[in-house]
Design a protein around this motif. Structure first.
Motif, PDB file in Angstrom:
ATOM      1  N   ASP A 325    -119.134 -28.533  68.784  1.00  0.00           N
ATOM      2  CA  ASP A 325    -118.556 -28.024  67.611  1.00  0.00           C
ATOM      3  C   ASP A 325    -118.688 -29.257  66.681  1.00  0.00           C
ATOM      4  O   ASP A 325    -118.314 -30.282  66.687  1.00  0.00           O
ATOM      5  CB  ASP A 325    -117.051 -27.951  67.668  1.00  0.00           C
ATOM      6  CG  ASP A 325    -116.804 -26.642  68.680  1.00  0.00           C
ATOM      7  OD1 ASP A 325    -117.248 -25.565  68.377  1.00  0.00           O
ATOM      8  OD2 ASP A 325    -116.272 -26.873  69.793  1.00  0.00           O
ATOM      9  N   ASP A 327    -118.115 -30.403  62.690  1.00  0.00           N
ATOM     10  CA  ASP A 327    -117.554 -30.027  61.366  1.00  0.00           C
ATOM     11  C   ASP A 327    -117.972 -31.040  60.161  1.00  0.00           C
ATOM     12  O   ASP A 327    -117.681 -32.176  60.722  1.00  0.00           O
ATOM     13  CB  ASP A 327    -116.045 -29.961  61.680  1.00  0.00           C
ATOM     14  CG  ASP A 327    -115.036 -29.675  60.413  1.00  0.00           C
ATOM     15  OD1 ASP A 327    -115.644 -29.176  59.546  1.00  0.00           O
ATOM     16  OD2 ASP A 327    -113.840 -29.814  60.578  1.00  0.00           O
ATOM     17  N   PRO A 340    -121.227 -17.309  57.087  1.00  0.00           N
ATOM     18  CA  PRO A 340    -120.914 -17.432  58.197  1.00  0.00           C
ATOM     19  C   PRO A 340    -121.924 -16.390  59.023  1.00  0.00           C
ATOM     20  O   PRO A 340    -121.849 -15.364  58.725  1.00  0.00           O
ATOM     21  CB  PRO A 340    -119.312 -16.851  58.006  1.00  0.00           C
ATOM     22  CG  PRO A 340    -119.168 -17.188  56.554  1.00  0.00           C
ATOM     23  CD  PRO A 340    -120.215 -17.058  55.913  1.00  0.00           C
ATOM     24  N   GLY A 341    -121.946 -16.823  60.280  1.00  0.00           N
ATOM     25  CA  GLY A 341    -122.655 -15.844  61.304  1.00  0.00           C
ATOM     26  C   GLY A 341    -124.240 -16.285  61.313  1.00  0.00           C
ATOM     27  O   GLY A 341    -125.059 -15.878  62.127  1.00  0.00           O
ATOM     28  N   LYS A 343    -127.525 -18.005  62.041  1.00  0.00           N
ATOM     29  CA  LYS A 343    -128.209 -18.696  63.056  1.00  0.00           C
ATOM     30  C   LYS A 343    -129.074 -19.960  62.587  1.00  0.00           C
ATOM     31  O   LYS A 343    -129.837 -19.815  61.840  1.00  0.00           O
ATOM     32  CB  LYS A 343    -128.741 -17.938  63.911  1.00  0.00           C
ATOM     33  CG  LYS A 343    -128.087 -17.071  64.815  1.00  0.00           C
ATOM     34  CD  LYS A 343    -128.724 -16.075  65.613  1.00  0.00           C
ATOM     35  CE  LYS A 343    -127.849 -14.830  66.581  1.00  0.00           C
ATOM     36  NZ  LYS A 343    -128.778 -14.162  67.423  1.00  0.00           N
ATOM     37  N   ILE A 356    -124.746 -21.771  65.612  1.00  0.00           N
ATOM     38  CA  ILE A 356    -124.420 -20.448  64.707  1.00  0.00           C
ATOM     39  C   ILE A 356    -123.086 -20.936  64.115  1.00  0.00           C
ATOM     40  O   ILE A 356    -122.224 -21.697  64.172  1.00  0.00           O
ATOM     41  CB  ILE A 356    -123.946 -19.463  65.453  1.00  0.00           C
ATOM     42  CG1 ILE A 356    -123.509 -18.247  64.763  1.00  0.00           C
ATOM     43  CG2 ILE A 356    -122.650 -19.696  66.363  1.00  0.00           C
ATOM     44  CD1 ILE A 356    -123.497 -16.780  65.128  1.00  0.00           C
ATOM     45  N   LYS A 358    -119.906 -21.006  62.133  1.00  0.00           N
ATOM     46  CA  LYS A 358    -118.660 -20.168  62.555  1.00  0.00           C
ATOM     47  C   LYS A 358    -117.868 -19.983  60.948  1.00  0.00           C
ATOM     48  O   LYS A 358    -117.438 -18.845  61.124  1.00  0.00           O
ATOM     49  CB  LYS A 358    -117.778 -21.201  63.435  1.00  0.00           C
ATOM     50  CG  LYS A 358    -118.230 -21.155  64.674  1.00  0.00           C
ATOM     51  CD  LYS A 358    -117.539 -21.387  65.686  1.00  0.00           C
ATOM     52  CE  LYS A 358    -116.644 -22.773  65.374  1.00  0.00           C
ATOM     53  NZ  LYS A 358    -115.448 -23.384  66.227  1.00  0.00           N
ATOM     54  N   GLU A 359    -117.948 -20.872  60.358  1.00  0.00           N
ATOM     55  CA  GLU A 359    -116.952 -20.783  59.288  1.00  0.00           C
ATOM     56  C   GLU A 359    -117.601 -21.682  57.655  1.00  0.00           C
ATOM     57  O   GLU A 359    -118.021 -22.726  58.063  1.00  0.00           O
ATOM     58  CB  GLU A 359    -115.628 -21.256  59.282  1.00  0.00           C
ATOM     59  CG  GLU A 359    -114.584 -20.908  58.404  1.00  0.00           C
ATOM     60  CD  GLU A 359    -113.139 -21.546  58.746  1.00  0.00           C
ATOM     61  OE1 GLU A 359    -112.296 -21.555  57.951  1.00  0.00           O
ATOM     62  OE2 GLU A 359    -113.022 -21.941  59.819  1.00  0.00           O
ATOM     63  N   SER A 386    -118.339 -25.497  59.582  1.00  0.00           N
ATOM     64  CA  SER A 386    -118.164 -25.631  60.835  1.00  0.00           C
ATOM     65  C   SER A 386    -119.158 -24.845  61.709  1.00  0.00           C
ATOM     66  O   SER A 386    -119.541 -23.754  61.482  1.00  0.00           O
ATOM     67  CB  SER A 386    -116.660 -24.717  61.340  1.00  0.00           C
ATOM     68  OG  SER A 386    -116.580 -25.106  62.619  1.00  0.00           O
ATOM     69  N   ILE A 387    -119.842 -25.411  62.494  1.00  0.00           N
ATOM     70  CA  ILE A 387    -121.125 -25.184  63.384  1.00  0.00           C
ATOM     71  C   ILE A 387    -120.714 -25.124  64.815  1.00  0.00           C
ATOM     72  O   ILE A 387    -120.282 -26.097  65.295  1.00  0.00           O
ATOM     73  CB  ILE A 387    -122.395 -25.632  63.233  1.00  0.00           C
ATOM     74  CG1 ILE A 387    -122.623 -25.604  61.647  1.00  0.00           C
ATOM     75  CG2 ILE A 387    -123.497 -25.162  63.693  1.00  0.00           C
ATOM     76  CD1 ILE A 387    -123.628 -26.713  61.037  1.00  0.00           C
ATOM     77  N   ARG A 388    -120.969 -23.978  65.681  1.00  0.00           N
ATOM     78  CA  ARG A 388    -120.685 -23.954  67.418  1.00  0.00           C
ATOM     79  C   ARG A 388    -122.260 -24.126  67.721  1.00  0.00           C
ATOM     80  O   ARG A 388    -123.147 -23.445  67.217  1.00  0.00           O
ATOM     81  CB  ARG A 388    -120.254 -22.860  67.604  1.00  0.00           C
ATOM     82  CG  ARG A 388    -119.850 -22.734  69.235  1.00  0.00           C
ATOM     83  CD  ARG A 388    -119.358 -23.672  69.787  1.00  0.00           C
ATOM     84  NE  ARG A 388    -119.164 -23.331  71.060  1.00  0.00           N
ATOM     85  CZ  ARG A 388    -118.450 -24.148  71.918  1.00  0.00           C
ATOM     86  NH1 ARG A 388    -117.665 -25.413  71.485  1.00  0.00           N
ATOM     87  NH2 ARG A 388    -118.337 -24.002  73.383  1.00  0.00           N
TER      88      ARG A 388
END
Length: 441
Positions: A325, A327, A340-341, A343, A356, A358-359, A386-388
């Motif tokens: 994660d 940030d 958001p969303g 890729k 991806i 996230k926010e 924020s990226i996952r």
């Protein structure tokens, strides 16, 4: 190790920025010309073009504004890199555009700079673009900031006007948490206080711009930094099949991002976390007992650890923790908006992983320097995201390390760069967290 520290300090990476028509390219050209760093054929070409434009003087801005579009419009569009040296040190210089449309280019030029020279027209003082460039410098943690108050000749070298502008600049810089600030009155067109101190500013007793740049420290002592080594390549010589002396050779090549490594040091390989010992350091065909940033070397380890490109070798005592994660702040460089969303590919040191978004937690208003809500980031925006990630990386706070705290976002289809990112970046001494800057409003 004192020799190692001295060696790293001889190279200074500098960038110039400022508002449109503040004279950035002219200053760079003057710096190159007066330091005798311009080849004769280059100067002849600039003189010829100046005559063709009907100018009564040599337009030194043409030494950096090399694109046809730049010459036609009279503005800098792309980052122009120049290399020159004096008796004291070597310089890598990036001349960045001043137009708001090219703020992303300023981010690119300043991202690796040891010092940012920010020009301000003495007649105009602090403008919106001045604040933007200051914000970029603060976010990117540029170690040194020099204000060149230009066109001092157009106000008859007035001391009081210079002091007024210098006070405005210091106030804005202080609000952004930038303490290391120096101010120099200059005339890029006439050369006052560029290379030599001018007799027309007797009230200024400081160094010329070049003298100041020659004496600035470039990075702290390497021994005070944590050892970080992103692996670029695992080396197994092809000659191993023919020559027995290479049969057992296995090395890990890369550039030391920070710190010092010595034979016998305990290290940890990340993200797996296995510990081992450095048994050899190879550099240009010779064996060393120690190496330091930013040397490119090959490390040999005591154990047969499975290591591939993208992994990080760190000191065993202070190795960071891997994470999936991220940030941080991103400077959006693409015409395509980030939502958001989305890729993306995240490139961190030598490692590239899928991710991806996230926010999007907010966007920085570069005029008020306050966070505002944002559903998307568009060209030249600076925002918190924020990226996952699909796989872990070993990222550190950008305020602690500009190398392991930086990342790029890449378009997974086109392969183009979308954004420059900074992990959990701070501004003005405060974390960009919701509880301190209220990103949630």
């Amino acid at each position: 190790m004192s020799s190692a520290v001295a060696t790293r300090g001889t190279l200074l990476r500098m960038a110039t920025a400022g508002s449109v028509d503040d004279g950035k390219s002219t200053l760079v050209g003057r710096l190159l010309h007066d330091s005798k760093s311009v080849l004769t054929d280059q100067l002849d070409a600039v003189e010829r073009v100046s005559r063709e434009k009907g100018l009564g003087i040599v337009d030194l801005a043409l030494l950096t504004d090399g694109l046809r579009a730049e010459r036609e419009q009279g503005i800098t569009i792309d980052v122009a890199y120049r290399y020159f040296a004096t008796a004291k040190r070597t310089f890598v210089l990036a001349d960045c555009p001043g137009h708001v449309q090219y703020t992303r280019n300023t981010v690119t030029g300043s991202s690796t700079a040891d010092v940012l020279v920010l020009l301000t027209d003495v007649r105009k003082g602090v403008l919106e673009q001045t604040r933007r460039h200051l914000a970029v410098a603060a976010l990117l943690r540029v170690p040194h900031l020099v204000f060149a108050v230009n066109k001092i000749d157009l106000v008859d070298f007035d001391h009081s006007r210079f002091e007024t502008v210098a006070a405005e600049l210091a106030e804005v810089a202080k609000g952004l948490g930038v303490d290391d600030v120096r101010v120099v009155p200059v005339s890029a067109l006439l050369g006052d206080n560029i290379v030599d101190r001018s007799e027309r500013t007797p009230w200024y007793d400081g160094p010329s711009l070049l003298e100041l740049l020659e004496d600035l420290p470039a990075g702290g002592p390497v021994e005070s930094e944590s050892f970080r080594f992103p692996v670029q390549l695992t080396i197994r010589p092809q000659a191993a099949a023919l020559d027995p002396q290479y049969a057992e050779y296995r090395g890990y090549a890369g550039q030391i991002a920070s710190g010092v490594v010595r034979v016998g040091d305990r290290v940890r390989v990340l993200p797996a976390g296995r510990e081992t010992t450095v048994v050899g350091i190879d550099f240009a065909g010779t064996e060393l007992t120690e190496a330091f940033a930013p040397m490119s070397v090959t490390l040999r380890l005591a154990d047969e650890v499975d290591i591939t490109r993208g992994e990080l070798i760190a000191g065993a005592d202070d190795a960071p923790s891997p994470t999936q994660d991220v940030d941080g702040l991103v400077c959006w460089l693409s015409d395509r908006a980030l939502r958001p969303g989305s890729k993306v590919l995240l490139k961190h040191t030598t490692r590239t992983v899928q991710g991806i978004v996230k926010e999007i937690k907010g966007r920085l208003d570069l005029d008020t320097l306050a966070p505002v809500p944002a559903e998307a980031l568009t060209l030249n925006d600076i925002g918190r995201v924020s990226i996952r990630l699909a796989a872990p990386i070993v990222a550190e706070n950008y305020s602690d390390s500009r190398r392991t705290g930086a990342f790029l976002l890449v378009d997974p289809q086109m392969g183009s760069t979308l954004a420059a990112g900074m992990v959990r970046t701070t501004l003005g001494g405060d974390e960009f967290e919701a509880e301190t800057l209220d990103w949630s409003i």
